[in-house]
Design an enzyme around this catalytic site. Structure first.
Site, short mmCIF file in Angstrom:
data_model
loop_
_atom_site.label_atom_id
_atom_site.label_comp_id
_atom_site.label_asym_id
_atom_site.label_seq_id
_atom_site.Cartn_x
_atom_site.Cartn_y
_atom_site.Cartn_z
N THR A 81 0.71 -1.13 0.08
CA THR A 81 -0.07 0.01 0.03
C THR A 81 0.80 1.13 0.01
O THR A 81 0.61 2.13 -0.62
CB THR A 81 -0.91 -0.10 1.08
OG1 THR A 81 -1.79 -1.06 1.19
CG2 THR A 81 -1.89 1.27 1.23
N SER B 155 1.04 -7.08 -1.17
CA SER B 155 1.64 -8.16 -0.23
C SER B 155 0.75 -9.55 -0.11
O SER B 155 0.97 -10.45 0.50
CB SER B 155 1.91 -7.66 1.21
OG SER B 155 0.77 -7.44 1.80
N THR C 244 0.95 -4.39 4.30
CA THR C 244 0.55 -4.78 5.69
C THR C 244 -0.10 -6.06 5.77
O THR C 244 0.10 -6.76 6.92
CB THR C 244 -0.34 -3.55 6.21
OG1 THR C 244 -1.36 -3.45 5.47
CG2 THR C 244 0.57 -2.23 6.23
N ASP C 245 -0.72 -6.54 4.82
CA ASP C 245 -1.50 -7.74 5.03
C ASP C 245 -0.61 -8.97 5.34
O ASP C 245 -1.26 -9.69 6.13
CB ASP C 245 -2.32 -7.88 3.63
CG ASP C 245 -3.27 -7.17 3.43
OD1 ASP C 245 -3.52 -6.22 4.37
OD2 ASP C 245 -4.03 -7.04 2.19
#
Length: 334
Positions: free
Chosen positions: A12, A54, A85-86
């Protein structure tokens, strides 16, 4: 002035809006242009090795990141990896096993909103990460996010949208970053006395099964044909259903007879497992010698098992390595 290498992998933080939604498009060099003040703190080089969401991160990418850091290790004082972040917690844990005893900091960061947005956490997270990577006391693999420094094996994404997305599970924060200052809660770099060690193999054939009420054990039978190890996310402190059919008992017996690994963990985020408390856990663990994750995060459990199976085989070796503490991943065990 410290010399830092920043790796771009996408996520992101590097996204721009396209026809079908956000997509990683910005390069690592473009990311750095949004934090120009950092040039006065450290010398920064950038290297783009991936540019993916990700969600698409796989073990082969963890190996690529680790191999890149190994090649560049002697040329820099610290490293920052920009990541989505995932799956950030999985990557941070995986790198904790692939890069051990590092006296130099390896920092993973990202953002909940792209760096080119007016209201974003990206610029703060990237600045904080470069600041932490430049600290003399920093070492090992850590996540830096929302002003918090989290051991690479202890991070978990607990919020899908908020800036305080990550928590440190069953372990204190390493440090906090406030008003451009790093405040260390754990200052133990002096304990990092062994030479840094890089590993080059991972076995991705690890499965995860999350128990739900009434689930049948035939899922485990299917997994036994395709995977070398399974992690079972059980209820509460841990156990397996003791249905009258005895299906789970038979399925676990099949796994162990095949010489494959079964690890028990809990669906509960905090405080860990303890299968010795209830009969549904104690009996089956004792009979089959199942491994137990105790206070480890799921992300650490998954990636540690992949790393172990990439290095060795045999029940004794796997057990010894699984219960060996690496980058603060497991503290409580029986």
């Amino acid at each position: 002035m410290k010399k830092i290498l920043m790796l771009g992998t996408g996520g992101t933080i590097a996204c721009k809006r396209g026809k079908a939604g956000l997509k990683p498009l910005l390069t690592s060099e473009e990311l750095l242009s949004y934090v120009p003040d950092m040039a006065g703190l450290c010398r920064i080089d950038s290297l783009q090795i991936l540019n993916i969401d990700s969600t698409n991160m796989q073990p082969v990418h963890w190996l690529l990141i680790a191999e890149t850091l190994e090649r560049q290790y002697e040329n820099y004082d610290g490293f920052v990896i920009c990541h989505g972040t995932d799956t950030m917690a999985y990557t941070a844990a995986a790198l904790s096993y692939l890069i051990q005893n590092s006296p130099k900091p390896v920092v993973i960061t990202g953002a909940q909103r792209p760096i080119d947005m007016e209201n974003t956490d990206a610029r703060t997270n990237l600045s904080d990460s470069l600041r932490f990577a430049s600290e003399e006391k920093a070492h090992g693999v850590n996540i830096v996010f929302d002003g918090k420094v989290i051991a690479g094996t202890r991070g978990k994404k607990e919020r899908s949208k908020s800036y305080n997305a990550f928590s440190s599970i069953n372990f204190p924060y390493i440090a906090a970053i406030q008003d451009n200052q790093v405040i260390f809660y754990l200052d133990d770099k002096d304990n990092c006395v062994r030479k840094v060690q890089f590993f080059h193999k991972i076995n991705p054939h690890v499965a995860l099964m999350k128990l739900i009420p009434s689930m049948g054990a035939d899922v485990l039978d299917y997994m036994a044909e395709h995977y070398d190890a399974v992690i079972i996310e059980s209820f509460g402190v841990g156990g397996l259903p003791a249905y009258d059919s005895g299906d789970f008992y038979k399925a676990v017996e099949k796994w162990t007879a095949l010489g494959k690994t079964v690890v028990m963990t809990t669906q509960v985020t905090n405080e860990g497992s303890n299968m010795s408390i209830y009969e549904v856990g104690h009996t089956i663990k004792k009979e089959f010698g199942l491994l137990e994750a105790y206070d480890m995060t799921l992300e650490a459990t998954v990636t540690k098992l992949m790393w172990i199976l990439g290095q060795t085989g045999g029940e004794k070796n796997i057990r010894e390595m699984f219960y060996r503490t690496i980058n603060r991943d497991i503290l409580w065990r029986m």
